[in-house]
Write an enzyme that holds these catalytic residues in place. Structure first.
Site, PDB file in Angstrom:
ATOM      1  N   GLY A   2      18.307  63.980  -0.511  1.00  0.00           N
ATOM      2  CA  GLY A   2      18.236  63.494  -1.888  1.00  0.00           C
ATOM      3  C   GLY A   2      18.883  64.543  -2.770  1.00  0.00           C
ATOM      4  CG  ASP A   5      23.844  61.302  -3.314  1.00  0.00           C
ATOM      5  OD1 ASP A   5      23.488  60.109  -3.263  1.00  0.00           O
ATOM      6  OD2 ASP A   5      23.202  62.234  -2.783  1.00  0.00           O
ATOM      7  CE  LYS A  41      22.146  57.687   2.114  1.00  0.00           C
ATOM      8  NZ  LYS A  41      22.952  58.578   3.002  1.00  0.00           N
TER       9      LYS A  41
HETATM   10  O1  MRU Z   1      21.778  60.994   2.499  1.00  0.00           O
HETATM   11  P1  MRU Z   1      20.645  61.146   1.523  1.00  0.00           P
HETATM   12  O2  MRU Z   1      19.374  60.551   2.017  1.00  0.00           O
HETATM   13  O3  MRU Z   1      20.503  62.558   1.039  1.00  0.00           O
HETATM   14  O4  MRU Z   1      21.114  60.269   0.289  1.00  0.00           O
HETATM   15  C1  MRU Z   1      20.276  60.167  -0.814  1.00  0.00           C
HETATM   16  C2  MRU Z   1      20.751  59.211  -1.822  1.00  0.00           C
HETATM   17  O5  MRU Z   1      21.817  58.625  -1.722  1.00  0.00           O
HETATM   18  C3  MRU Z   1      19.919  59.072  -3.050  1.00  0.00           C
HETATM   19  O6  MRU Z   1      19.995  57.776  -3.544  1.00  0.00           O
HETATM   20  C4  MRU Z   1      20.440  60.046  -4.107  1.00  0.00           C
HETATM   21  O7  MRU Z   1      20.494  61.346  -3.609  1.00  0.00           O
HETATM   22  C5  MRU Z   1      19.622  60.026  -5.328  1.00  0.00           C
HETATM   23  S1  MRU Z   1      18.118  60.920  -5.068  1.00  0.00           S
HETATM   24  C6  MRU Z   1      17.272  60.978  -6.462  1.00  0.00           C
END
Ligand code: MRU
Length: 344
Positions: free
Chosen positions: A45, A233, A244
């Site tokens: 995240g 991200d 994601k």
């Molecule tokens: O690959 P991840 O699980 O780290 O991806 C996380 C995401 O895409 C979340 O939606 C994003 O980081 C927002 S977290 C508040």
């Protein structure tokens, strides 16, 4: 629950790969262990990655024995490089690294620098806590009583080391007494929705229906979704948003079905140095995450699989971007840069 905690000579994290079956806290005593935990997605995240990296850098500095500033900085650079290579897409990681690099220049004395780095990491964590709570309460104003909110991936306390972003808005709406329902997508391949979002929502007592990613269009086309809220991200200067994998599909489906599509993120996720989403680096992960689930093989031996971990949603599909400094709509190009100049 504290999902990331600085303990002076180590960092404690909740191991997100073990949830929901087991709630396991692990203590990381070395900066390389922290970087590995980010790579292996024990911590994941965007905001949480930034916080973990900041503490990891501070931890690495505590263990360095260099007496001169030059020696200190050259060893320190090695630590920063290790974290820079952990994951490429979430800009919060690079923002945290840059802040730690700058903080290390604030004194000539390595003993003082070590303390400055701990303070800076704590500040980064505290700022994310304040920002995510604030944006969640701002976003909750957009949620009507009786709404069904569709969300993707995991954007709660686990992902932010704070209140949450998209999931924070959902929690804040519930706190205000609004009657809401959530549709959570499972989020293949690593199932952050099924494992982590469902886990957080069950604890919050928020009514939730879990669906596979491919069911989203069905529910939107039948009028069962009031709005979609996702995290981010990295948000480019024009509003294009990396999140994601599967987020872009949801945005197109939302536009097709007249459903508002909101992005919720702290301003630490905005990267004005990139003019559009085409410049955002997209992480490619191990194809085994696609051919296998939880270590068990699904696809036959020899199957070729692709595994881009993120996609980019063009700004014109985004109804609004919700941050701790306010909610912005098109034209993002102008409004995001103006927003960053404002004090919280
Ligand atoms: O690959 P991840 O699980 O780290 O991806 C996380 C995401 O895409 C979340 O939606 C994003 O980081 C927002 S977290 C508040």
């Amino acid at each position: 629950m504290k999902t990331i905690e600085w303990l002076g000579d180590k960092i404690r994290i909740i191991d997100q790969t073990k949830l929901p079956e087991k709630t396991v806290f692990v203590e990381l005593c070395d900066y390389a262990e922290v970087a590995a935990a980010i790579k292996e997605m024990k911590v994941r995240g965007a905001p949480a990655i930034g916080v973990a990296a900041a503490y990891g850098v501070a931890l690495g500095a505590q263990k360095m024995r260099a007496e001169s500033k030059d020696k200190f900085l050259s060893q320190f650079d090695q630590i920063l490089q290790t974290f820079s290579a952990a994951r490429p897409t979430a800009v919060n990681l690079f923002r945290a690294i840059d802040r730690m690099r700058l903080a290390a220049t604030e004194s000539e004395d390595p003993v003082k620098i070590r303390q400055i780095l701990i303070d800076e990491a704590r500040r980064i964590h505290a700022e994310e806590e304040v920002a995510t709570e604030r944006l969640s309460h701002l976003g909750a104003e957009l949620i009507g009583d009786g709404f069904t909110i569709l969300t993707h991936c995991n954007t709660g306390s686990l992902a932010t080391a704070g209140y949450g972003t998209a999931l924070g808005i959902i929690k804040a709406a519930k706190e205000r007494g609004k009657k809401i329902d959530v549709i959570a997508t499972e989020t293949r391949p690593l199932l952050q929705g099924a494992r982590l979002t469902a886990w957080e929502l069950v604890q919050e007592n928020i009514p939730t229906t879990l669906i596979t990613d491919s069911m989203a269009g069905y529910f939107m086309s039948r009028g069962k979704v009031s709005c979609v809220i996702v995290g981010a991200d990295r948000i480019a200067a024009n509003g294009d948003t990396a999140n994601k994998i599967g987020t872009y599909t949801l945005a197109v489906l939302a536009a097709e079905n007249g459903v508002p599509f909101y992005v919720a993120a702290p301003t630490s996720t905005i990267d004005l140095s990139l003019s559009s989403g085409a410049e955002i680096p997209i992480e490619e992960r191990n194809p085994e995450e696609v051919t296998h689930i939880g270590g068990a093989r699904l696809a036959p031996q020899g199957t070729k699989a692709a595994n881009p971990a993120f996609d980019v949603t063009p700004h014109y599909y985004i109804t609004a971007i919700i941050t701790e400094k306010g909610t912005v709509t098109e034209p993002y190009e102008f409004r995001l840069s103006k927003l960053l100049e404002e004090a919280i």
